[in-house]
Design a protein around this motif. Structure first.
Motif, short mmCIF file in Angstrom:
data_model
loop_
_atom_site.label_atom_id
_atom_site.label_comp_id
_atom_site.label_asym_id
_atom_site.label_seq_id
_atom_site.Cartn_x
_atom_site.Cartn_y
_atom_site.Cartn_z
N SER A 140 0.82 -1.21 0.00
CA SER A 140 0.00 0.00 0.00
C SER A 140 0.86 1.26 0.00
CB SER A 140 -0.93 0.02 1.21
OG SER A 140 -0.18 -0.01 2.42
N GLU A 141 2.13 1.13 0.37
CA GLU A 141 3.03 2.27 0.43
C GLU A 141 3.79 2.51 -0.87
OE1 GLU A 141 5.60 1.39 3.67
OE2 GLU A 141 4.03 1.48 5.20
N LEU A 142 3.59 1.64 -1.84
CA LEU A 142 4.30 1.75 -3.12
C LEU A 142 3.52 2.60 -4.11
CD1 LEU A 142 5.36 -1.99 -3.57
CD2 LEU A 142 6.71 -0.13 -2.59
N SER A 143 4.23 3.20 -5.04
CA SER A 143 3.57 3.96 -6.10
C SER A 143 2.92 3.00 -7.09
CB SER A 143 4.58 4.83 -6.84
OG SER A 143 5.48 4.01 -7.59
N GLY A 144 2.11 3.53 -7.99
CA GLY A 144 1.44 2.69 -8.97
C GLY A 144 2.42 1.91 -9.83
N GLY A 145 3.48 2.58 -10.28
CA GLY A 145 4.49 1.91 -11.09
C GLY A 145 5.22 0.83 -10.32
N GLN A 146 5.50 1.09 -9.05
CA GLN A 146 6.18 0.10 -8.21
C GLN A 146 5.29 -1.11 -7.96
OE1 GLN A 146 7.06 2.70 -4.91
NE2 GLN A 146 9.13 3.15 -5.64
N GLN A 147 4.01 -0.86 -7.73
CA GLN A 147 3.06 -1.96 -7.54
C GLN A 147 3.01 -2.84 -8.79
OE1 GLN A 147 -0.49 0.22 -6.58
NE2 GLN A 147 -0.04 0.30 -4.40
N GLN A 148 3.02 -2.20 -9.95
CA GLN A 148 2.97 -2.98 -11.19
C GLN A 148 4.22 -3.83 -11.35
OE1 GLN A 148 0.55 -3.78 -12.79
NE2 GLN A 148 0.46 -3.12 -14.90
N ARG A 149 5.36 -3.29 -10.96
CA ARG A 149 6.60 -4.07 -11.04
C ARG A 149 6.54 -5.28 -10.11
NH1 ARG A 149 12.03 -0.59 -12.11
NH2 ARG A 149 11.15 1.25 -13.08
N VAL A 150 5.97 -5.11 -8.93
CA VAL A 150 5.85 -6.21 -7.97
C VAL A 150 4.98 -7.32 -8.55
CG1 VAL A 150 4.90 -6.89 -5.73
CG2 VAL A 150 6.29 -4.82 -5.92
N PHE A 151 3.87 -6.93 -9.19
CA PHE A 151 3.00 -7.96 -9.77
C PHE A 151 3.66 -8.64 -10.96
CE2 PHE A 151 -1.56 -8.87 -8.83
CZ PHE A 151 -1.45 -8.62 -7.47
N LEU A 152 4.47 -7.90 -11.67
CA LEU A 152 5.23 -8.52 -12.75
C LEU A 152 6.24 -9.52 -12.18
CD1 LEU A 152 5.95 -8.72 -15.72
CD2 LEU A 152 7.42 -6.72 -15.46
N ALA A 153 6.87 -9.17 -11.08
CA ALA A 153 7.81 -10.08 -10.42
C ALA A 153 7.09 -11.34 -9.94
CB ALA A 153 8.48 -9.39 -9.24
N ARG A 154 5.86 -11.19 -9.47
CA ARG A 154 5.09 -12.37 -9.04
C ARG A 154 4.86 -13.33 -10.21
NH1 ARG A 154 -1.20 -12.67 -7.12
NH2 ARG A 154 -1.41 -12.35 -9.37
N ALA A 155 4.66 -12.78 -11.40
CA ALA A 155 4.51 -13.62 -12.59
C ALA A 155 5.84 -14.24 -12.99
CB ALA A 155 3.93 -12.80 -13.74
N LEU A 156 6.92 -13.46 -12.93
CA LEU A 156 8.23 -13.95 -13.34
C LEU A 156 8.70 -15.12 -12.48
CD1 LEU A 156 10.14 -10.60 -14.01
CD2 LEU A 156 9.18 -12.17 -15.70
N VAL A 157 8.40 -15.07 -11.19
CA VAL A 157 8.89 -16.10 -10.29
C VAL A 157 8.25 -17.46 -10.60
CG1 VAL A 157 7.19 -16.00 -8.40
CG2 VAL A 157 9.59 -16.40 -7.86
N GLN A 158 7.16 -17.46 -11.33
CA GLN A 158 6.51 -18.72 -11.70
C GLN A 158 7.26 -19.45 -12.81
OE1 GLN A 158 2.13 -18.31 -12.15
NE2 GLN A 158 2.38 -16.28 -11.26
#
Length: 261
Positions: A140-158
């Motif tokens: 919740s403390e991350l910016s919109g762009g940072q949040q998107q990068r985190v969700f991309l990382a969640r996909a990459l780790v798969q």
């Protein structure tokens, strides 16, 4: 091995309706392997619904979906999904590293502890998207762009073979957009396939090599060089001539600049 088993995603006669209102109508399309593909169309064209339907996230009225020649239930370990950022509850009390670790739950199993090795994989994925220093930060403390990068990382780790992304560039800054593009290109180089819902016509030919033009029905689908043209765009966007005029002018200016360089 059959030809269809080499196709990351094959959609046949897909129809989706909300109540009696059709949203996607008899859509048939194939996405080739080792490609970066965009799904493009006007607002309300059914782009996100199309993506959710092939993932069994919304019910289909009819249609057959094949992943590498198999059903989604059989092939789902080879598929990763990045939803629209607006659909996520970013107030949920969880840090970035744990969000990424959620992408490993199919391997870890539910209600089991995350091992040190799994935590390291999550950190490695955050490093790939430039977010390692925010691993312990609440989402919740991350910016919109940072949040998107985190969700991309969640996909990459798969470590999937096919990545489906719904508007991955929406609401991000130029730096994040550039970083995402570089990651998508790296995925393609490693033999992966990426399919993205996309809205910016001016960047389609720069970012992608395959295109699906959708407005409830499939207007055109194929390599960018074959289907990304004004005629198909007019068929896709209908009477939105001001949009197409702006795009055509910008495209002409871009061609002139490239020719001069």
């Amino acid at each position: 091995m059959s030809e269809d088993s080499n196709l990351p995603l094959k959609v046949s006669d897909l129809t989706v309706a909300y109540g009696r209102k059709p949203v996607v109508w008899e859509a048939s399309v194939e996405f080739p392997s080792k490609s970066l593909a965009a799904i493009v169309g006007p607002n309300g064209a059914g782009k996100s619904t199309f993506l959710k339907a092939v993932l069994d996230l919304v019910p289909r009225t009819s249609g057959r979906i094949e992943y590498f020649g198999k059903s989604y239930a059989t092939a789902r370990s080879r598929v990763a999904y990045v939803p629209q950022r607006e659909t996520v509850d970013w107030d949920y009390p969880i840090n970035a590293r744990d969000v990424v670790a959620m992408g490993l739950y199919r391997k870890i199993g539910w209600c089991r502890w995350i091992s040190r090795a799994h935590k390291q994989k999550s950190l490695d994925a955050l490093t790939r998207v430039g977010m390692e220093e925010f691993a312990e930060r609440q989402i919740s403390e991350l910016s919109g762009g940072q949040q998107q990068r985190v969700f991309l990382a969640r996909a990459l780790v798969q470590d999937a073979d096919l990545y489906l992304m719904d508007e991955p560039f929406a609401g991000v800054d130029a730096t994040t957009e550039k970083a995402i593009v570089e990651i998508l290109q790296a995925l393609k180089r490693s033999g992966k396939t990426v399919v993205c819902v996309h809205h910016d016509l001016l960047t389609v030919s720069d970012y992608f090599d395959h295109l699906l033009l959708l407005n409830m029905r499939v207007v055109a689908s194929g390599p960018i060089a074959e289907v990304f043209n004004v005629e198909n765009l007019k068929s896709t966007y209908g009477g939105r001539l001001s949009l197409l005029s702006k795009f055509t002018d910008a495209l002409a200016n871009k061609d002139e600049i490239e020719a001069g360089g």
